[in-house]
Enzyme design. Structure first.
Site: not given
Lengths: 368, 368
Positions: B90, B263, B301, B303, B306, B332
């Protein structure tokens, strides 16, 4: 069960296998500290990857939060943390040094207050044993009376008597052997008290012996002297655990005196304050001189941080108070100490521990 | 280069491949925010494991610390971070909203002060392009003038004129195509200004177009309306990037309007404040009701958190302010949004995006 594997010829350094419910601790071993069932900033996967064999949690702190019920519901401390290797639990005796916790000590219990809600809890050796049994750790540490460094002889005499009495009660409460039970030697910096406490505890036939009440403000030389009062009296066939000691130089010296197990918050706490270990000494990673250093923290280190990131990057993160900087420094420090213990084990088995120790200390301390 | 892959029949949702120096961004895509060259609490390995395709860093913030020299010495932003996938940078325009940074805006530059040492820096579009070129990101964002929400029509008219003028200078400075160059549409919540800015930027033939100045305090409905003023004017064959937007519901709605890239600091910031996403809505993980919940945060999930840890454990860590709790919640949340984008891509290609969106929103918002 402790299997004695090897002894160094030049020193009293030993190698052993402490066989526990959740695996074997090859000694000498360093246990990262997981007071609240979490090694600061570090996942159980990361601990496995750095070959951590075990951690030490704090039974009394966990009794307060989240509570023994919660951990029992999860199926014990291992499942709660998702950690299937060894877990030691400290008794809470060490919290007596903390005025946020300590209310008073009597001959048969310690009264703690919860720093969360102020509620008071009378902890007897039997309650302490029950908590650790319910948490399901592999090794339970006896409730000890741990007074501050500098306490006078009257105070220390009464306190050591209590530690012995509590150890006896604790041992009785843990005799079923479902969990290893370690006594903790106290006695401050008084030789007679340390020797008396050691002998009495040995008579109680614990599965192992911890040396407590050290690294709490006394000079380093005195600390090593105090260790030397206990080790000759401890049985060869039982593991010896020096509590709260975790600088590389102190561990190597203690190993040469026959100590097997260590724990310390130093590697994680130091990391959060920018200090990391290298083979040429501790460095402050936040210093400006590392701003453009493209190499790793330690050329010979194989930790995640050194394998993947430059000094320059970690320096930037720490200067910017980015959590990732503290994480990377923590990973490095834990890996460094665990690897040092691996190297010590190999050296002892190959009869070269004294060389390892002298070479390491020359490079590590020489740079200061 | 943006390869248009597929378009949904019922909505304006699109799938594409944005081919960049360090890899391909399959869109719709969510970019975790790495303002200071670090996604909060998260290693590059963890980002790879959750299939993050790219991150967005902040060129102006990195210009201040550690400085462009340091990152150039490391071989560019990718090597500095040890991240070999896509990096957007950015421009710093967004920092104009922050009084710690902004000194003043003139027609040809913005004057920032460093919050570190108070030193002033005049940033022209050309300097902004040079910084990003030297950092070596895959996509450079044009310097834009981003005024606060609620600025009046006079202020916004002058500001939009500057954004257009700066975009023209920036585009000229980035014409060599060594790096993709995206313009940023501004214009506040004024339809004429948004449309004018969009048309002018499109004439400059950027590699892609960002929609900026949203999610800064305006009502949600207005945000979606503003997006809809730009998207019909943007060329189909160029990627569209909605900056700073990252809630699941906003992303799905924006995808259905033809947006490709997002984003947001929400997933990482929310995680540090105990809030995590689940398919049945956001939950506050610190609540007492999760104390003994043995299941994961979200049953579906996959991840790290999890797969390995219970709600009960993460709840305990967050209540105790253990860093590991924030880490696990961060992992997560990032995984959740990245996976949602994967699901959106699949659904668009299979012509089922509208069903995915409606089903997700029903479950996600219905629980509130």
């Amino acid at each position: 069960m402790f299997k004695f594997i090897s002894e160094d010829e030049d020193t009293k350094a030993r190698c052993g296998h402490l066989v526990l419910r959740h695996g074997t601790l090859e000694t000498p071993a360093f246990l990262p500290v997981a007071t609240k069932a979490s090694v600061k900033m570090t996942t159980s996967r990361e601990l496995e990857e750095m070959n951590a064999q075990g951690v030490i949690a704090n039974a009394f702190v966990l009794f307060l939060r989240p509570g023994v019920d919660t951990i029992e519901t999860a199926g014990g401390i291992h499942r709660f943390m998702n950690w299937d290797r060894v877990v030691f639990t400290d008794s809470g005796g060490f919290q007596m040094l903390n005025p946020d916790f300590l209310v008073k000590v009597t001959d048969d219990h310690v009264t703690f207050k919860s720093p969360y809600d102020g509620k008071k809890h009378d902890i007897t050796p039997e309650i302490c044993a029950e908590i650790q049994n319910r948490l399901g750790s592999d090794v339970a540490l006896a409730l000890d009376d741990c007074p501050p460094y500098g306490s006078d002889i009257e105070h220390m005499t009464a306190s050591t008597k209590r530690t012995i009495q509590w150890a006896r009660c604790f041992r009785k409460a843990t005799e079923d052997e479902s969990q290893n039970s370690f006594g903790i030697v106290q006695g401050g910096t008084f030789k007679d008290l340390r020797e008396q406490c050691t002998r009495e505890l040995v008579d109680m036939d614990f599965n192992g012996y911890a040396i407590g009440g050290l690294c709490i403000g006394e000079p380093k030389e005195l600390m090593h002297e105090v260790i030397g009062w206990s080790t000759p009296l401890l049985p060869t066939e039982k593991p010896r655990y020096l509590m709260g000691v975790g600088s590389p130089e102190d561990m190597l010296k203690a190993i040469s005196m026959g100590v097997d197990i260590f724990d310390s918050v130093f590697p994680t706490r130091n990391a959060r304050h920018n200090t990391v270990y290298t083979h040429t000494g501790k460095i402050n990673l936040g210093k400006g001189k590392f701003r453009c250093e493209s190499g790793p923290i330690d050329e010979s280190c194989r930790c995640y941080t050194c394998a993947n990131h430059s000094l320059s990057y970690v320096n930037h993160l720490l200067r910017e108070y980015e959590y990732l900087g503290m994480r990377l420094a923590t990973l490095h420090n834990l890996h460094f100490l665990i690897t040092l213990m691996e190297e010590a084990r190999t050296a002892i088995m190959e009869g070269e521990f004294n060389d390892l120790k002298n070479d390491f200390l020359r490079d590590y301390l020489g740079s200061k």
